[in-house]
Design an enzyme around this catalytic site. Structure first.
Site, PDB file in Angstrom:
ATOM      1  N   LYS A 179       0.727  -1.255  -0.035  1.00  0.00           N
ATOM      2  CA  LYS A 179       0.002  -0.079   0.049  1.00  0.00           C
ATOM      3  C   LYS A 179       0.892   1.283   0.013  1.00  0.00           C
ATOM      4  O   LYS A 179       1.394   1.639   0.938  1.00  0.00           O
ATOM      5  CB  LYS A 179      -0.836  -0.088   1.193  1.00  0.00           C
ATOM      6  N   GLU A 231      -0.932   7.421  -1.046  1.00  0.00           N
ATOM      7  CA  GLU A 231      -1.850   7.897  -1.862  1.00  0.00           C
ATOM      8  C   GLU A 231      -1.547   9.126  -2.713  1.00  0.00           C
ATOM      9  O   GLU A 231      -1.978   9.336  -4.005  1.00  0.00           O
ATOM     10  CB  GLU A 231      -3.458   7.912  -1.421  1.00  0.00           C
ATOM     11  N   GLY A 272       6.408   5.874   8.321  1.00  0.00           N
ATOM     12  CA  GLY A 272       5.575   7.216   8.372  1.00  0.00           C
ATOM     13  C   GLY A 272       5.765   7.596   9.606  1.00  0.00           C
ATOM     14  O   GLY A 272       6.566   7.447  10.459  1.00  0.00           O
ATOM     15  N   GLY A 273       4.643   8.446   9.867  1.00  0.00           N
ATOM     16  CA  GLY A 273       4.728   9.254  10.956  1.00  0.00           C
ATOM     17  C   GLY A 273       4.411   8.343  12.402  1.00  0.00           C
ATOM     18  O   GLY A 273       3.798   7.343  12.350  1.00  0.00           O
ATOM     19  N   GLU A 298       2.242   9.044  15.018  1.00  0.00           N
ATOM     20  CA  GLU A 298       1.073   8.677  15.505  1.00  0.00           C
ATOM     21  C   GLU A 298       0.365   7.643  14.779  1.00  0.00           C
ATOM     22  O   GLU A 298      -0.209   6.679  15.298  1.00  0.00           O
ATOM     23  CB  GLU A 298       0.227   9.833  15.575  1.00  0.00           C
ATOM     24  N   THR A 299       0.519   7.534  13.304  1.00  0.00           N
ATOM     25  CA  THR A 299      -0.017   6.436  12.627  1.00  0.00           C
ATOM     26  C   THR A 299       0.511   5.173  12.887  1.00  0.00           C
ATOM     27  O   THR A 299      -0.125   4.075  13.194  1.00  0.00           O
ATOM     28  CB  THR A 299       0.043   6.857  11.150  1.00  0.00           C
ATOM     29  N   GLY A 300       1.933   5.130  13.094  1.00  0.00           N
ATOM     30  CA  GLY A 300       2.842   4.016  13.501  1.00  0.00           C
ATOM     31  C   GLY A 300       2.040   3.388  14.740  1.00  0.00           C
ATOM     32  O   GLY A 300       2.135   2.053  15.053  1.00  0.00           O
ATOM     33  N   GLU A 329       9.229   2.269  11.034  1.00  0.00           N
ATOM     34  CA  GLU A 329      10.355   3.126  11.117  1.00  0.00           C
ATOM     35  C   GLU A 329       9.223   4.494  11.148  1.00  0.00           C
ATOM     36  O   GLU A 329       8.775   4.864  10.062  1.00  0.00           O
ATOM     37  CB  GLU A 329      11.129   3.091   9.702  1.00  0.00           C
ATOM     38  N   CYS A 348      13.377  11.573   6.863  1.00  0.00           N
ATOM     39  CA  CYS A 348      13.219  11.174   8.163  1.00  0.00           C
ATOM     40  C   CYS A 348      14.409  11.173   8.990  1.00  0.00           C
ATOM     41  O   CYS A 348      14.415  11.510  10.228  1.00  0.00           O
ATOM     42  CB  CYS A 348      12.883   9.624   8.311  1.00  0.00           C
ATOM     43  N   GLU A 354       9.155  16.717  15.340  1.00  0.00           N
ATOM     44  CA  GLU A 354       9.671  16.393  13.826  1.00  0.00           C
ATOM     45  C   GLU A 354       8.931  17.511  12.901  1.00  0.00           C
ATOM     46  O   GLU A 354       7.790  17.224  12.839  1.00  0.00           O
ATOM     47  CB  GLU A 354       9.534  15.006  13.503  1.00  0.00           C
TER      48      GLU A 354
END
Length: 489
Positions: free
Chosen positions: A173, A176, A226-227, A229-231, A248, A282, A383
């Site tokens: 995925k 987007e 990714g970020g 919070e999403t992690g 990561e 990153c 960040e």
């Protein structure tokens, strides 16, 4: 053309919905992509599951799997110009940088292609001449791979190459915002001879197309870049089925310059560390720590040079760095700088949207240096993922280490000094997954990459990056079995 790749076929989303992908440098339309539904994602997971449980790929010899990765690397080299152009259009980064990225992707595929057949397992001494004890490595199973928008194909290669080398199947995925090179990669893998169903691609938003990969009991591993919070959400969702997780999640990376450093080189690299790809890296060295005795002179020259950096689109030969990825991200950078100023930081240069001339069509932000920063400020701790350097000063080696470690991240950092002993001491004490000495940004496919603390879980690249996609199994064989009569007889 449909952009969902499921069981070896390109198919449209069940809903028929699509989204536009536009170049962030000038807003031009790049392509339309399908918006996968939850049902589409589960179909891709099912295809990957069937290919793993019933297909030939997991049982294919590791040498043959490596050969396929090497063929893929050759195809990427053949199509380098088209792949780099697609990456530039999606991300807005300079074409030259996208070409470097494709070269790095090729190196990653070649590295894992080369080591795929070299780690068959090991024998263990069982302390019994009548037994054989061995450790073998097997693929994890179905992998959900979720990649970011800043280095779309490179980050994809860090996951796809070791996953395939280990014998797994996967559902990819991509972001987007930047799906084009993932779409191209599916065709190249098929051309290289990958069996149907091993590689699957779903395009769409994270909550719809990405979340099922972390949640599904049919997925054995989820790897996310990714970020933070999403992690955290990915990790929580994966915990329900106790699947393997690799994360990561970025960093707030200290770039430490001691007074005895080669000043001209340290200055040059300080700019590169922070402003390559407009800081959307990153491991960007956007937290500059300078020894107090040279700080005024060093920062003054840094500001002068930062103010001269030329912004431009992907195909502008005079551009030195490019655009931010989106209007939302541009607004985030503006808010980040405003918060720093509200806490007492001083804008020494930049600190504004760049909208003059051709730049007004994109999401450009001037390279920015914030001085007067203190460790507790949000701009130092958070960040930005943008072209913003925060400057702090230190007086002693111990203070430099303390400041460098005063973050909940731990991805990367750098030390600049001509004292070899000091360099090694500081590098050894910094709690970051990669530490550069008198350099910034290089990585090697054969060297592990990942972070301490909240920068992530697990490692990518290197032999450990392959191990993330394998399970270790102990097989113990008694070659001379006979009754023991433990309970008599």
């Amino acid at each position: 053309m449909p952009t969902l790749y499921i069981a070896g076929r390109w198919v449209a989303a069940a809903s028929g919905e699509q989204r536009e992908v536009r170049c962030p440098a000038d807003g031009t339309l790049v392509r339309h992509v399908d918006e996968a539904t939850t049902g589409d994602v589960h179909a891709a997971i099912g295809a990957a599951r069937a290919a793993f449980d019933e297909g030939s790929w997991p049982g294919t010899s590791a040498v043959e799997r490596g050969a396929l990765l090497l063929r893929t690397a050759d195809l990427l080299l053949r199509d380098k110009a088209a792949v780099a152009r697609a990456e530039s259009l999606d991300t807005g980064k300079r074409l030259a940088e996208a070409e470097y990225d494709v070269d790095d992707v090729i190196r990653v595929f070649r590295y894992y292609g080369g080591i795929a057949g070299t780690t068959a397992g090991r024998l263990v001494d069982p302390g019994n001449p009548g037994a054989i004890s061995r450790i073998v490595y097997e693929p994890v199973g179905v992998c959900g791979l979720i990649t970011p928008w800043n280095y779309p194909l490179l980050q994809t290669s860090w996951k796809v190459a070791p996953a395939l080398a280990a014998g797994n199947t996967f559902v990819l995925k991509p972001s987007e915002l930047t799906p084009s090179t993932a779409i191209l990669l599916m065709d190249l893998l098929a051309e290289a001879g990958l069996p149907e169903g091993v590689a699957n691609l779903v395009t769409g938003s994270g909550p719809v197309a990405g979340a099922p990969l972390a949640e599904s009991p049919l997925v054995d591993l989820v790897s996310f870049t990714g970020g933070l919070e999403t992690g955290k959400r990915v990790m929580a969702a994966a915990a329900v089925t106790v699947k393997k997780v690799a994360l990561e999640l970025g960093g707030k990376n200290p770039n430490i310059v001691f007074a005895d450093a080669d000043r001209e080189t340290a200055l040059d690299y300080a700019l590169t560390a922070a402003f390559v790809h407009s800081g959307q890296v990153c491991s960007a060295g956007t937290r500059l720590l300078v020894e107090e005795s040279i700080a005024d002179e060093f920062v003054s020259e840094l500001v002068r040079r930062a103010d001269l950096i030329r912004l431009g689109g992907p195909f502008d030969p005079a551009a030195e760095t490019g655009t931010l990825i989106s209007a939302a991200h541009l607004a985030k950078i503006e808010a980040y700088v405003a918060a720093g100023v509200a806490e007492g930081a001083v804008v020494a240069c930049g600190g504004r949207v760049a909208d003059e001339g051709e730049l007004k069509s994109g999401f450009f932000y001037r390279p920015t240096v914030l001085t007067g920063c203190r460790t507790e400020m949000s701009c130092v701790q958070d960040e930005s993922f943008g072209p913003v350097i925060t400057v702090e000063t230190f007086s002693t080696e111990d203070e430099a280490v303390r400041l460098g470690n005063d973050t909940h991240y731990g991805l990367a950092g750098a030390v600049w000094t001509q004292d070899a002993g000091k360099a090694q001491r500081v590098a050894g004490r910094l709690r970051h997954g990669t530490v550069w000495i008198n350099d910034y940004h290089p990585y090697l496919p054969q060297a592990e990459w990942g972070g301490f603390k909240q920068s992530g879980v697990g490692r990518e690249l290197g032999p450990t990056g392959l191990d993330e996609y394998r399970e270790a199994k102990h097989i113990y064989q008694n070659i001379a079995p006979e009754p023991t009569y433990w309970f008599g007889g």
